[in-house]
Motif scaffolding. Sequence first.
Motif, PDB file in Angstrom:
ATOM      1  N   PHE B  55       0.865  -1.181   0.000  1.00 41.77           N
ATOM      2  CA  PHE B  55       0.000   0.000   0.000  1.00 41.77           C
ATOM      3  C   PHE B  55       0.898   1.226   0.000  1.00 41.77           C
ATOM      4  O   PHE B  55       1.512   1.555   1.006  1.00 41.77           O
ATOM      5  CB  PHE B  55      -0.895  -0.053   1.254  1.00 41.77           C
ATOM      6  CG  PHE B  55      -1.860   1.084   1.378  1.00 41.77           C
ATOM      7  CD1 PHE B  55      -2.897   1.255   0.464  1.00 41.77           C
ATOM      8  CD2 PHE B  55      -1.747   1.992   2.427  1.00 41.77           C
ATOM      9  CE1 PHE B  55      -3.789   2.304   0.593  1.00 41.77           C
ATOM     10  CE2 PHE B  55      -2.631   3.048   2.557  1.00 41.77           C
ATOM     11  CZ  PHE B  55      -3.663   3.196   1.638  1.00 41.77           C
ATOM     12  N   GLU B  61       2.088  12.482   3.321  1.00 40.48           N
ATOM     13  CA  GLU B  61       1.108  11.787   4.162  1.00 40.48           C
ATOM     14  C   GLU B  61       1.783  11.041   5.301  1.00 40.48           C
ATOM     15  O   GLU B  61       1.283  11.014   6.430  1.00 40.48           O
ATOM     16  CB  GLU B  61       0.312  10.800   3.302  1.00 40.48           C
ATOM     17  CG  GLU B  61      -0.762  11.440   2.459  1.00 40.48           C
ATOM     18  CD  GLU B  61      -1.463  10.391   1.612  1.00 40.48           C
ATOM     19  OE1 GLU B  61      -2.610  10.055   1.917  1.00 40.48           O
ATOM     20  OE2 GLU B  61      -0.826   9.901   0.654  1.00 40.48           O
ATOM     21  N   SER B  65       1.171  11.857   9.160  1.00 39.88           N
ATOM     22  CA  SER B  65       0.607  10.821  10.020  1.00 39.88           C
ATOM     23  C   SER B  65       1.499  10.567  11.239  1.00 39.88           C
ATOM     24  O   SER B  65       1.016  10.460  12.363  1.00 39.88           O
ATOM     25  CB  SER B  65       0.430   9.532   9.213  1.00 39.88           C
ATOM     26  OG  SER B  65       0.084   8.479  10.079  1.00 39.88           O
ATOM     27  N   ASN B  72      -6.421  10.403   8.993  1.00 40.00           N
ATOM     28  CA  ASN B  72      -6.869   9.525   7.921  1.00 40.00           C
ATOM     29  C   ASN B  72      -6.706   8.097   8.414  1.00 40.00           C
ATOM     30  O   ASN B  72      -5.617   7.547   8.389  1.00 40.00           O
ATOM     31  CB  ASN B  72      -6.017   9.786   6.667  1.00 40.00           C
ATOM     32  CG  ASN B  72      -6.445   8.902   5.502  1.00 40.00           C
ATOM     33  OD1 ASN B  72      -7.056   7.839   5.694  1.00 40.00           O
ATOM     34  ND2 ASN B  72      -6.113   9.318   4.295  1.00 40.00           N
ATOM     35  N   PRO B  73      -7.790   7.487   8.916  1.00 37.62           N
ATOM     36  CA  PRO B  73      -7.684   6.194   9.609  1.00 37.62           C
ATOM     37  C   PRO B  73      -6.910   5.124   8.853  1.00 37.62           C
ATOM     38  O   PRO B  73      -6.066   4.447   9.446  1.00 37.62           O
ATOM     39  CB  PRO B  73      -9.151   5.785   9.785  1.00 37.62           C
ATOM     40  CG  PRO B  73      -9.916   7.048   9.725  1.00 37.62           C
ATOM     41  CD  PRO B  73      -9.174   7.976   8.821  1.00 37.62           C
ATOM     42  N   SER B  74      -7.141   4.999   7.544  1.00 40.06           N
ATOM     43  CA  SER B  74      -6.463   3.903   6.851  1.00 40.06           C
ATOM     44  C   SER B  74      -4.962   4.155   6.746  1.00 40.06           C
ATOM     45  O   SER B  74      -4.151   3.261   6.958  1.00 40.06           O
ATOM     46  CB  SER B  74      -7.081   3.691   5.464  1.00 40.06           C
ATOM     47  OG  SER B  74      -6.895   4.845   4.690  1.00 40.06           O
ATOM     48  N   VAL B  75      -4.583   5.421   6.435  1.00 37.32           N
ATOM     49  CA  VAL B  75      -3.156   5.764   6.375  1.00 37.32           C
ATOM     50  C   VAL B  75      -2.532   5.619   7.758  1.00 37.32           C
ATOM     51  O   VAL B  75      -1.453   5.050   7.927  1.00 37.32           O
ATOM     52  CB  VAL B  75      -2.956   7.193   5.824  1.00 37.32           C
ATOM     53  CG1 VAL B  75      -1.510   7.650   6.034  1.00 37.32           C
ATOM     54  CG2 VAL B  75      -3.316   7.254   4.359  1.00 37.32           C
ATOM     55  N   ASP B  76      -3.228   6.148   8.766  1.00 40.41           N
ATOM     56  CA  ASP B  76      -2.709   6.068  10.131  1.00 40.41           C
ATOM     57  C   ASP B  76      -2.473   4.627  10.552  1.00 40.41           C
ATOM     58  O   ASP B  76      -1.475   4.304  11.181  1.00 40.41           O
ATOM     59  CB  ASP B  76      -3.679   6.727  11.127  1.00 40.41           C
ATOM     60  CG  ASP B  76      -3.592   8.235  11.041  1.00 40.41           C
ATOM     61  OD1 ASP B  76      -2.676   8.724  10.348  1.00 40.41           O
ATOM     62  OD2 ASP B  76      -4.441   8.916  11.647  1.00 40.41           O
ATOM     63  N   PHE B  77      -3.401   3.743  10.181  1.00 43.67           N
ATOM     64  CA  PHE B  77      -3.256   2.336  10.561  1.00 43.67           C
ATOM     65  C   PHE B  77      -1.988   1.742   9.940  1.00 43.67           C
ATOM     66  O   PHE B  77      -1.180   1.128  10.629  1.00 43.67           O
ATOM     67  CB  PHE B  77      -4.491   1.535  10.114  1.00 43.67           C
ATOM     68  CG  PHE B  77      -4.289   0.064  10.286  1.00 43.67           C
ATOM     69  CD1 PHE B  77      -4.297  -0.505  11.558  1.00 43.67           C
ATOM     70  CD2 PHE B  77      -4.074  -0.762   9.194  1.00 43.67           C
ATOM     71  CE1 PHE B  77      -4.091  -1.865  11.718  1.00 43.67           C
ATOM     72  CE2 PHE B  77      -3.863  -2.116   9.356  1.00 43.67           C
ATOM     73  CZ  PHE B  77      -3.874  -2.677  10.622  1.00 43.67           C
ATOM     74  N   VAL B  78      -1.812   1.996   8.628  1.00 44.34           N
ATOM     75  CA  VAL B  78      -0.649   1.416   7.958  1.00 44.34           C
ATOM     76  C   VAL B  78       0.642   2.051   8.472  1.00 44.34           C
ATOM     77  O   VAL B  78       1.607   1.356   8.798  1.00 44.34           O
ATOM     78  CB  VAL B  78      -0.768   1.592   6.419  1.00 44.34           C
ATOM     79  CG1 VAL B  78       0.517   1.117   5.742  1.00 44.34           C
ATOM     80  CG2 VAL B  78      -1.967   0.824   5.897  1.00 44.34           C
TER      81      VAL B  78
END
Lengths: 257, 356
Positions: B55, B61, B65, B72-78
């Motif tokens: 990803f 970003e 992050s 941004n939850p998805s970016v933060d998670f990764v």
Amino acid sequence: MTRLRAEGLTLGYDDRTIVDNLDVTVLDGKVTAIVGANACGKSTLLRGLARLLAPRAGTVLLDGRSLAELRNIDVAKVLGLLPQTPVAPDGITVADLVSRGRYPHQGWFRRWNDDDHDAVARALDATGTADLIDRPIRELSGGQRQRVWVAMALAQDTDLLLLDEPTTYLDINHQVELLRLLRKLNAESGKTIVIVMHDLNLACRYCDHLIAMSSGAIVAEGAPVDVVTGDLVEQVFGLNCLVVPDPIAGTPMVVPA
Amino acid sequence: MTTTTTSDLRSATSGTAAALRANRRRRAGRSILVTCALTVAVAALFVFTMMVGSFRIGAGEVIASVLHLSDNPSVDFVVRGLRLPTAAAALTVGLALGASGTIFQQVLRNPLASPDFVGITSGAGLAAAAGIVLLQAGGLVVSGLALGGAILAALAMYLLAWRDGVTGYRFILIGIGVAAFFEGLIGYVLSRAQLFEARQAMHWLIGSVGQASTTELLLLTGALVVLLPVAVLLQRPLGALDLGDDTARTLGARAELSRAGLLGTAVVLVALAVSVAGPIAFVALVAGPIANRLLGPAARGVLPAALVGAGLLLTADLVAVHLLPTPLPTGVVTGAVGAPYLLWLLATTNRQGAGG
């Protein structure tokens, strides 16, 4: 008043005693040579005087105080020593090496000032090594390298300088050159110099005062003219010889018989 | 008479003083330039390792992050959840290995004297392997054991090498002996293990930055914040120590105390690094020489060496995880790159006759 002297000094390694109960006085403002046969304890004595070797008994006094009571860094501002075979890190340049002589004058945070610059520049000029500053030590000839080490000891700017066999690995020309340099330093700045050396003729020619050692004891001491006789050389070196005046300086010269 | 000669000397030195100043300025300039360039390179690598993967994320970003500037939850998670721990482990472990390696090499005055060769890493490895196999331990317990093992190994070697002080050559020989002894014991422990535990122990022994827990990372980061400045400060006695003990004492340094302080700092750093990531090979060995190549000889740069270590480990992790067909532990990559360097080092030191 002498600044450096030893009282009842006993020195040794492991279970061997090398120097036993010795009283030594280093004459201020003079060039003194400590001479003697191999393994007579002359280098050991020098190491003891420079606190590289802790005394078994007795004391070494610097300005009337025992070396053991003084802080290393304070001793290092007054008393310098050039070891017999100094080591240097790979590739170090002359400027870097000579600059490290300033170590005792710098603190943890005060690193480098004009005094340091002046002292290093003077040391380089006095030893004729100023044009070598960018060269790595490894690439220098033996004579140049020894002068650079002397420059480092000079940059330390001490009133007393001890040298452990500085002429041993040099040819006759460089030996004389180095001894003349030390004489010059002594004449110009009144520095007290003590040299451990093998060559009796050079010691007589370039030093004011001679300390002759044999098996860890002092056999004779005084001006070369007064102490160097055939009997003394026989006693110290076991050499049957004739002592004649040096044709140039008139100092004693030893000629094997 | 003395006054005139002194003033003569003073005037004669002005040319030399100028040359000396220029020389000093040049060296200081080079050191600052190298340190800045390395910092930028390490920062860039640090961000880059968090951008790549299945990803892909842009640099902006990632930075936003990490610094909690975006939401941004998805970016933060990764980024924060998956990639930051590994990247932070590579960064801190690399810094610690680089700094401790160069300190060992300089204090013991031998390019071979990095902690992976003198038995400290093997001490950690033995303690960790024994913990995994015999106690079925995992996570923080293994790290704690590794830390203790490294420190005990270092203490044992210091005591064994002690004879009126510790000299480089004795310490290295004893270290190599101790390392061989520990490697033998590791082999014995592994031979007694069940398959699952043996696999786990092997994985730990190869070393990987992907296995660090948050607590371990915080501990290592804390140690770096305290010990890196200490190490940089201790570069001063290092300048006297690397001229040999006699000269160091003559210059007023407390040789034994400084050496113990420097080695102690380096041991804690390497022990923590190993406890976080396992015994990652060769980074400690090569970081110092690379930094010296950049800085010029005998520059004593602890900070640049630490940065080189971080850069190497971040790169090794990138290669191990992304460039190879199957992801590998970081230690495999550093080992594959480091071994030829070691051979080259052995060949060239022998030729110069400086191998001891």
